[in-house]
Each structure stands twice: as structure tokens, then as C-alpha cells.
Design a protein around this motif. Structure first.
Motif: not given
Length: 567
Positions: A304-312
Motif C-alpha cells: 500500500g505504501i508503495k502504491l501511494n508513493l507511486r501515485a504521489m
């Protein structure tokens, strides 16, 4: 007799009106929907765009109207105060090209418009899916699939596959597209039968920046490439290394964007961003493939953290690229030769925008009576078109040719033919002179008095303006402007201007005098224009009544007879 042209100049100006109608809805209705937080705001705006395109298509049967209007409306998004403009610009362009493709395939009829409406509205869903994949990667699909399986099991809905639900969703979007197309079709038909609405004057934006600057920003084309490279490198860092290394990379990029662009900080201040980050992280914690529905896992939280880092990373890159698109250098690119038709017709659309916004119904009224509101908007189109195409009553003969093909020789001989017929000819000639088989300069000559003056040369002279490969004499420029302004006080039948070129298109040379002449002179004009610049010049000075004359093929006596017979 010279006919009203149905060429590219006309369709671009009509696209400018259509684009301004569409842009006004994006500005007014978009702010209204987003400020209230209404769901599916993008879909609603797309349906309004479909209705405007269809209504304008019924009013004006012009091939290529829709894709041109879409590009113009997309450029209008560049003045939006929103931090993210690139996404909506892409979406609007997609909708316009889908509508254009539909009417070319099925015809300019209700079927073509309905199919185009369905595709245009459904493209909003497609764009959302693509942006979701670009932001979060393929991992988001696994999470959503596991989330659906868990929810279906809990709600005893296992008989409904994701494909069925997707089909229902597409059906809803299709229905919205059908309704929008029908409303636009009826509004267009009604506008054909009713008198033109209240006339509105447009604002002159000639010479004003098309793309507005953000304060305290030093634009750089290199930063466009930097942001693209940052996304590629960041995705590799996030997916190919430990999560904390990717987090450090994104943190540094976020810091740079906040330092460089104020809009990035305002974007991060929105609570919805942090709510979305929390929700995605928790969903990943519960529903990654190995632990789906069995509680929160550390593995899932890291995903989840990786997904959000990519999205940001992707969202900030889009926002930053959107800011850089406002660069004056990008504006200069849009006003370059190859796509100047888009730039100048967009300027015409911007000039019409205040009048359109002034006459548009309030958002609440638009929702209560969309058909009546749209009919009223489209009913103003002809008046707006007549306003931005203000020189259509002036007959213009364009003598076109490449460098050295004899444009000046042609119009000089034409002037003599016209004088023999008793017509008084005024204007200016740019007489070239040569050294070593290469043009080395020009003289300007008054057609009224015969007076000459050195206009330009290839050798530098103190105080002379440099453009292209020539240095221009400021005194000769003022002499030429004075000669052209004199024609408004003299009794002149025909004005010859040799030549109107790239410098005038950028506001230099005779541009100011041409603006005054095209607004006030009532006779016939003859302009020499470099080959392939004619559509750009027509848009810049809003001519729609013109005749193109190839200096290599035309007969000067025939052109003189035609001009004489029109008097």
C-alpha cells in the motif's frame, strides 16, 4: 464575384466559437461541480461537452469542426487556476476526436452523434482507468479483484461477476452519452429555427499571452523532461528497491516540487489526498493476494505504501508538467508556423469567452432546463462568429508564392493594370536587391508617391531591428506605417501590401497599421504572402472573404479585370 470562403479559415473560426462555448461550460460548471464535491463531475462535464459539440455540428455542417473545437477548448484549460490541467486537456481532446471519428463513420445525423456521445462519455471512464493504472500500477487490479471477491462473498453476490458489473457501469455511461447527444441535437435544430440571440461583443486579445504565467516561476523546457525522467526513475526505485529507498526518492521530489511550484503545496494540502492514501494503504493491508480478507499484514501495508508513493509521484509530475506548459517558450511554439492555425483560432476563442460567460445560464438554471439553456447558448454562435470574423465584408486577394518567385513583380504589374482602368492604388512594395545571387536587402516604395527608402539589409546597423536574417531600418518601418495609415484619409480604391509575413504575425513590421486598415478600410485589398502562410494570416486578421492567387500561375490582367468588375 468573390465568394465567401469555406476553407480552413472559416472552420477554424467556427471551431473557436464552439471551443469557447465548451470552455465556458468547463469554467462555470466545472467550478460549480467541484466546489460542491458532486460525484462524477468529470462525466457530467463530458456530457455537457457532447451536447455543445452536437448542437454546433447541427448548426454548422463543417468537416473537422469537432477535433478543432476540442483542441481549442483543451488550450483554454491552460488558464484554469487548477493545479492539474494536463489530465483534463487530454480528456477533452479524446472526447472531441471520438465525436469526429463517429460522424465521419456514421454521418452527420442522429446516429453519428449518438454513437459519438456514447464513446465520448465512456472515454471518461477509460481515462480514469488508465490514470489509475498509471498512478498505482497493475498491483491495484489485484487489490480491487480481491476486494470485490471479499465483498461479493459477504453480501452473497457471488453470482455477479466483475464483468457484469462493468457492463452495467458502461451501460450507465452510454445512457448519459445518448441523452447528451439528443439534447444537443434538439438544441441545434431549435437554434436553426429561432432568431439569433442577443449580440455580444468580443474582447480583443491580439498580442496578449495565450498561456498565462504563474507568478514567480522561472520556466524551463528542460524541467519538462526532468519531470518525465523523475517518473520513470521513481517507478523503478519504488518497485525495484526497498520501500524506504523509494520513499526517500519521492520525498526529495516532493520537496523540489513544493520549492519550485506553489500549486504543488496547495495540492498536498487537500484532505482528500491524505484520506485516499490512508484508504489505499489499508485496502492493500487487507487485500493483497496472499492475505486477502484475513486481516492486516505487514506485507500488504508495504504494498500500500508503495502504491501511494507511486501515485504521489505521478500526480505531482502531472501537476508540475501542467505548470510548465504555461511557459512563454511553449506559447512561442504554439505560435510557430506549423500549428499557428491552432494558436490564432484559440486566441479568437479566448476573445469570445467573456461574451459567452456573460450570456451563459447560471449553473442551477442549466441543470433545471439544460435544453433551453443550451439552445440559448448555441443561438448566440452566429453572432459570435460574425464578431470574431469581423473582416468578412472586405474582399482580399492573396498573392502567394515562395521566396524569389515574383510576388512583388506580380503586384507591381497588377497596380499598373488597375491604374489603366482608372482605379486609384495605394500601399507599399518591398523591392528586393541582390548581391552574388543572394538577396541582400529591400527597399520600401510608396505606391501613391513613388518615394523609396532603404528598408532592410543583411549587414548590422546600429539601431536597426534584427528579424530573420535581416536588419530593419526603424525609419523605413515608420515610413511604411505612415503610408498605410494615410490610405484611410485618401480616396483609394485598392490597397496593395507587399508583403505580410512572419514578422507581422508576431506583432512587428506593419502589424499595427494592418489592424487599423482591416477594421476601417472599405475597399479591396491585395496582400502578398509567403506560400503556406495564407491560412495563418487569414486567422490572424479574421478574413473569410478571400481569393488565393498563385503568382506563378495567375494572369495579372484577369485579376485586374475581376477587381475592377467588383467595384
Amino acid at each position: 464575384m468573390m465568394e465567401q470562403s469555406k476553407g480552413h479559415g472559416t472552420v477554424w473560426l467556427k471551431a473557436a466559437v464552439t471551443g469557447s462555448l465548451w470552455g465556458a461550460i468547463e469554467v462555470i460548471m466545472g467550478s460549480f461541480l467541484h466546489n460542491l464535491g458532486i460525484p462524477m463531475a468529470g462525466t457530467i462535464l463530458a456530457s455537457f461537452g457532447v451536447a455543445v459539440m452536437v448542437a454546433s455540428g447541427v448548426l454548422w455542417n463543417e468537416r473537422g469542426l469537432f477535433w478543432r473545437a476540442g483542441l481549442i477548448c483543451a488550450l483554454m484549460k491552460s488558464i484554469s487556476p487548477s493545479a492539474v490541467i494536463l489530465g483534463p486537456m487530454i480528456g477533452i481532446t479524446m472526447e472531441a476526436f471520438l465525436m469526429e471519428g463517429s460522424v465521419r463513420l456514421f454521418g452527420r445525423n442522429l446516429l453519428g452523434y449518438v454513437v459519438g456521445g456514447i464513446l465520448a462519455v465512456q472515454s471518461v471512464l477509460l481515462y480514469k482507468v488508465l490514470f489509475l493504472l498509471a498512478s498505482y500500477g497493475l498491483s491495484i487490479i489485484d487489490i480491487l479483484k480481491n476486494l470485490y471477491a471479499f465483498a461479493a462473498k459477504q453480501l452473497s453476490l457471488t453470482s455477479y461477476s466483475p464483468q457484469v458489473l462493468l457492463g452495467i457501469l458502461l451501460g450507465v455511461y452510454a445512457a448519459i452519452g445518448v441523452v447528451a447527444a439528443i439534447i444537443g441535437f434538439v438544441a441545434g435544430k431549435r437554434s436553426l429555427k429561432t432568431p439569433a440571440g442577443k449580440e455580444s461583443s468580443v474582447t480583443d486579445v491580439s498580442g496578449k499571452p495565450l498561456i498565462k504565467r504563474e507568478l514567480k516561476i522561472d520556466y524551463s523546457v528542460w524541467l519538462l523532461f526532468l519531470h518525465l525522467a523523475a517518473v520513470v526513475g521513481g517507478i523503478y526505485m519504488i518497485n525495484g528497491t526497498e520501500w524506504y529507498i523509494g520513499a526517500l526518492y519521492v520525498l526529495l521530489y516532493v520537496g523540489f516540487c513544493i520549492f519550485k511550484y506553489r500549486s504543488a503545496l496547495s495540492r498536498l494540502k487537500k484532505p482528500v489526498i491524505w484520506i485516499q492514501i490512508f484508504v489505499i494503504t489499508m485496502l492493500a493491508g487487507f487485500f493483497v493476494a496472499k492475505t486477502a480478507g484475513s486481516g492486516i499484514s505487514i506485507e500488504g501495508l508495504i504494498v500500500g505504501i508503495k502504491l501511494n508513493l507511486r501515485a504521489m509521484l505521478v500526480v505531482l509530475a502531472f501537476s508540475s508538467i501542467g505548470v510548465e506548459l504555461r511557459s512563454p517558450l511553449i506559447r512561442s511554439f504554439f505560435s510557430g508556423k506549423r500549428i499557428s492555425m491552432l494558436y490564432f483560432s484559440a486566441e479568437a476563442g479566448f476573445s469570445a469567452l467573456p461574451a459567452v460567460i456573460e450570456g451563459i445560464s447560471r449553473p442551477a438554471a442549466f441543470f433545471r432546463a439544460p435544453l433551453a439553456s443550451l439552445t440559448d447558448m448555441v443561438g448566440r454562435s452566429e453572432g459570435l462568429y460574425a464578431s470574431i470574423a469581423g473582416n468578412s465584408s472586405i474582399p482580399l486577394y492573396i498573392i502567394s508564392g515562395s521566396k524569389g518567385e515574383g510576388k512583388t513583380t506580380f503586384v507591381a504589374a497588377l497596380a499598373e493594370e488597375l491604374r489603366k482602368k482608372g482605379l486609384r492604388v495605394g500601399g507599399i512594395l518591398s523591392l528586393g536587391f541582390w548581391e552574388n545571387n543572394e538577396r541582400s536587402g529591400f527597399e520600401i516604395q510608396s505606391l501613391l508617391t513613388g518615394e523609396k527608402m532603404k528598408l532592410a539589409g543583411t549587414k548590422p546597423v546600429d539601431g536597426w531591428a534584427f528579424f530573420g536574417r535581416f536588419y530593419f531600418n526603424p525609419e523605413a518601418i515608420e515610413f511604411g506605417k505612415a503610408e498605410l495609415n494615410k490610405l484611410l484619409r485618401e480616396t483609394v480604391d485598392v490597397v496593395i501590401i507587399d508583403e505580410v509575413g512572419p514578422w507581422e504575425l508576431k506583432g512587428g513590421g506593419w502589424a499595427d497599421a494592418l489592424d487599423k486598415l482591416t477594421n476601417e478600410f472599405q475597399g479591396t485589398m491585395v496582400w502578398t504572402i509567403r506560400r503556406n502562410l495564407d491560412p495563418i494570416v487569414l486567422l490572424r486578421w479574421k478574413f473569410t472573404r478571400f481569393q488565393l492567387v498563385d503568382c506563378l500561375k495567375a494572369n495579372k490582367a484577369n485579376i485586374a479585370n475581376q477587381i475592377f468588375n467588383e467595384k
